[in-house]
Design a protein around this motif. Structure first.
Motif, PDB file in Angstrom:
ATOM      1  N   ASP A   1     -44.643   0.635   3.848  1.00 18.48           N
ATOM      2  CA  ASP A   1     -43.365   1.304   3.620  1.00 18.48           C
ATOM      3  C   ASP A   1     -42.415   0.514   2.728  1.00 18.48           C
ATOM      4  N   VAL A   2     -42.827  -0.664   2.278  1.00 15.16           N
ATOM      5  CA  VAL A   2     -41.967  -1.490   1.438  1.00 15.16           C
ATOM      6  C   VAL A   2     -41.808  -0.863   0.059  1.00 15.16           C
ATOM      7  N   ASP A   3     -40.566  -0.789  -0.415  1.00  8.28           N
ATOM      8  CA  ASP A   3     -40.340  -0.280  -1.764  1.00  8.28           C
ATOM      9  C   ASP A   3     -39.508  -1.222  -2.624  1.00  8.28           C
ATOM     10  N   TRP A   4     -39.286  -2.466  -2.156  1.00  3.32           N
ATOM     11  CA  TRP A   4     -38.522  -3.436  -2.947  1.00  3.32           C
ATOM     12  C   TRP A   4     -38.886  -4.832  -2.459  1.00  3.32           C
TER      13      TRP A   4
ATOM     14  N   THR B   1     -40.121 -21.855  -5.226  1.00  2.00           N
ATOM     15  CA  THR B   1     -41.421 -21.446  -4.699  1.00  2.00           C
ATOM     16  C   THR B   1     -41.445 -19.992  -4.226  1.00  2.00           C
ATOM     17  N   PRO B   2     -40.497 -19.555  -3.378  1.00  2.00           N
ATOM     18  CA  PRO B   2     -40.521 -18.140  -2.986  1.00  2.00           C
ATOM     19  C   PRO B   2     -40.382 -17.204  -4.180  1.00  2.00           C
ATOM     20  N   GLY B   3     -39.633 -17.633  -5.201  1.00  2.00           N
ATOM     21  CA  GLY B   3     -39.484 -16.800  -6.383  1.00  2.00           C
ATOM     22  C   GLY B   3     -40.802 -16.560  -7.093  1.00  2.00           C
ATOM     23  N   SER B   4     -41.651 -17.579  -7.144  1.00  2.00           N
ATOM     24  CA  SER B   4     -42.966 -17.415  -7.772  1.00  2.00           C
ATOM     25  C   SER B   4     -43.849 -16.479  -6.962  1.00  2.00           C
ATOM     26  N   VAL B   5     -43.918 -16.707  -5.642  1.00  2.00           N
ATOM     27  CA  VAL B   5     -44.769 -15.885  -4.794  1.00  2.00           C
ATOM     28  C   VAL B   5     -44.309 -14.429  -4.832  1.00  2.00           C
ATOM     29  N   GLY B   6     -43.008 -14.213  -4.706  1.00  2.00           N
ATOM     30  CA  GLY B   6     -42.489 -12.855  -4.738  1.00  2.00           C
ATOM     31  C   GLY B   6     -42.677 -12.186  -6.079  1.00  2.00           C
ATOM     32  N   ARG B   7     -42.534 -12.952  -7.148  1.00  2.00           N
ATOM     33  CA  ARG B   7     -42.704 -12.379  -8.494  1.00  2.00           C
ATOM     34  C   ARG B   7     -44.133 -11.913  -8.724  1.00  2.00           C
ATOM     35  N   TYR B   8     -45.111 -12.773  -8.423  1.00  2.00           N
ATOM     36  CA  TYR B   8     -46.505 -12.377  -8.629  1.00  2.00           C
ATOM     37  C   TYR B   8     -46.848 -11.148  -7.784  1.00  2.00           C
ATOM     38  N   ALA B   9     -46.429 -11.150  -6.504  1.00  2.00           N
ATOM     39  CA  ALA B   9     -46.761 -10.034  -5.620  1.00  2.00           C
ATOM     40  C   ALA B   9     -46.084  -8.746  -6.067  1.00  2.00           C
ATOM     41  N   ALA B  10     -44.828  -8.834  -6.483  1.00  2.00           N
ATOM     42  CA  ALA B  10     -44.114  -7.632  -6.931  1.00  2.00           C
ATOM     43  C   ALA B  10     -44.806  -7.018  -8.141  1.00  2.00           C
ATOM     44  N   ARG B  11     -45.275  -7.871  -9.045  1.00  2.00           N
ATOM     45  CA  ARG B  11     -45.964  -7.340 -10.223  1.00  2.00           C
ATOM     46  C   ARG B  11     -47.327  -6.766  -9.851  1.00  2.00           C
ATOM     47  N   LEU B  12     -48.025  -7.384  -8.910  1.00  2.00           N
ATOM     48  CA  LEU B  12     -49.304  -6.842  -8.468  1.00  2.00           C
ATOM     49  C   LEU B  12     -49.137  -5.452  -7.856  1.00  2.00           C
TER      50      LEU B  12
ATOM     51  N   ARG C   1     -46.435  -3.495  -8.387  1.00  2.00           N
ATOM     52  CA  ARG C   1     -45.547  -2.703  -9.239  1.00  2.00           C
ATOM     53  C   ARG C   1     -44.308  -2.239  -8.472  1.00  2.00           C
ATOM     54  N   LEU C   2     -43.674  -3.204  -7.799  1.00  3.21           N
ATOM     55  CA  LEU C   2     -42.444  -2.969  -7.059  1.00  3.21           C
ATOM     56  C   LEU C   2     -41.293  -3.688  -7.742  1.00  3.21           C
TER      57      LEU C   2
END
Length: 413
Positions: free
Chosen positions: A125-128, A136-147, A149-150
């Motif tokens: 249900d995540v949309d953002w 470090t969290p910025g890198s993990v979140g960035r890669y996952a968001a792009r994977l 497409r959020l």
């Protein structure tokens, strides 16, 4: 009337819960109360022995990603198998590979593995994706968001702004829908890398948790009576950027006839070193090291103290505080504060009006300011009252939370 929020956020952060990050927990509870659903994804498990009451009020579930990939290799492999065929996987992998070439460290490899697990296990249900801390969290979140497409948004603070290279900051900012940060100095720096992307949002303070003492505290202790020493308080992790070693040296330089007692609250890797320094300076019996404490105990300590001291400085690696919440907490209780002209601190404390500021790492200036404030209870009361009024007028956390919630009302597409 504002549109009710029904958005679900995947919130990525380095560790949760943490006693030293009450502003993060305060924000989560505030967003939940404004209609958002949160799913927390932490890169590390908690290490503090207790939590604050606010942590018990947050409804969001917490998923702990593999802190070290070798500890959960099967989990990482399963995650890769699930996401490897997603549209755009190759582009994101090439982004990570380019980052790895510029930062060839095990930590960069770990970020990729954690991002794979985050993308594979993220609630449907995540949309953002919303990241706390740019490094470090910025890198993990960035890669996952792009994977997945959020949309991605980032909350940047202090160490994460000043200790990573500009290329990394600029590329993360470019991928983010927006970035919030908590000091004008941090906002100006980030805006120079990504004009128009950055919003200044002070964390502020939950004033319901820090009610005004009635009446505001007063004290006639002036350092002349050995049976009634002036009560100094310092709250913060025992790490170099807090400057507690400088405080000990400044206190050691006070005249022998000045009577004071220091209480320190906070954990941290430098505690043993600071205790040894206090002993070497002949101050061991004048300092009480209480370790990490919950919010209720910290509030009681503010109300018992005569002067709050936090001599922040820039560490050798560039790390520094932004606008420490403990200064707002102390001022909310009418406690006079002594700190330094660093980062966002002058945005809160007006020198000579709502507190006293000295230059970072200037031990003689810190000693002189301590001597003046210890000897002058009238000045402490005046500064404490003015600081109390300023915090309550300009740093109520609800203002920033309303603006942050409004940012999440933007279309996600």
């Amino acid at each position: 009337m504002a549109t009710p929020l029904t958005r679900t956020l995947a919130v990525v952060l380095k560790g949760y819960p943490r006693l030293s990050e009450t502003f993060v927990a305060q924000e989560f509870l505030g967003l939940e109360r404004r209609g958002l659903t949160l799913r927390l994804y932490s890169l590390r498990r908690p290490y503090d022995p207790t939590t604050h009451p606010v942590h018990q009020e947050i409804a969001a579930p917490v998923t702990y990603l593999p802190e070290y990939l070798h500890q959960e290799p099967g989990r990482v492999l399963r995650a890769w198998w699930r996401v490897r065929r997603r549209p755009g996987y190759g582009a994101v992998w090439r982004t990570w590979l380019r980052d790895l070439r510029r930062d060839p460290t095990r930590n960069r490899v770990r970020r990729w593995g954690q991002a794979l697990v985050l993308a594979a296990e993220m609630a449907p249900d995540v949309d953002w994706v919303y990241v706390h801390f740019l490094h470090t969290p910025g890198s993990v979140g960035r890669y996952a968001a792009r994977l997945l497409r959020l949309p991605l948004s980032i909350s940047a603070h202090a160490r994460d702004i000043w200790t990573i290279p500009d290329w990394e900051k600029a590329e993360k900012l470019a991928d983010a829908r927006w970035v919030a940060t908590c000091t004008a100095s941090g906002a100006a720096h980030l805006d120079g890398l990504a004009p128009g992307k950055v919003t200044l949002l002070y964390h502020g303070l939950d004033l319901d948790r820090f009610p005004s003492p009635a009446p505001l505290p007063t004290s006639d202790r002036d350092g002349t009576d050995p049976s009634a020493p002036v009560r100094l308080l310092a709250v913060g992790r025992a790490v170099p950027k807090k400057g507690f070693d400088l405080l000990l040296r400044a206190l050691a330089a006070l005249p022998g006839g000045v009577h004071w007692h220091l209480t320190h609250i906070g954990g941290g890797k430098e505690t043993r070193t600071l205790k040894a320094l206090a002993a070497d300076l002949g101050l061991a019996d004048r300092v009480d090291w209480r370790g990490a404490r919950d919010q209720g105990e910290v509030l009681a300590a503010y109300r018992m103290a005569d002067l709050f001291v936090l001599p922040c400085r820039i560490d050798a690696d560039g790390d520094r505080d932004g606008l420490p919440n403990v200064l707002m907490e102390a001022q909310s209780q009418g406690l006079a504060c002594l700190s330094t002209r660093l980062s966002g601190i002058p945005e809160l404390i007006v020198d000579g009006e709502t507190g006293v500021l000295v230059e970072p790492a200037d031990v003689p200036a810190l000693t002189a300011a301590l001597a003046r404030l210890i000897a002058d209870p009238t000045a402490r009361a005046r500064l404490g009252a003015a600081g109390h009024d300023r915090v309550r007028a300009a740093f109520d956390h609800r203002t920033g939370l309303d603006r942050l919630a409004a940012l999440f009302r933007e279309p996600a597409a």
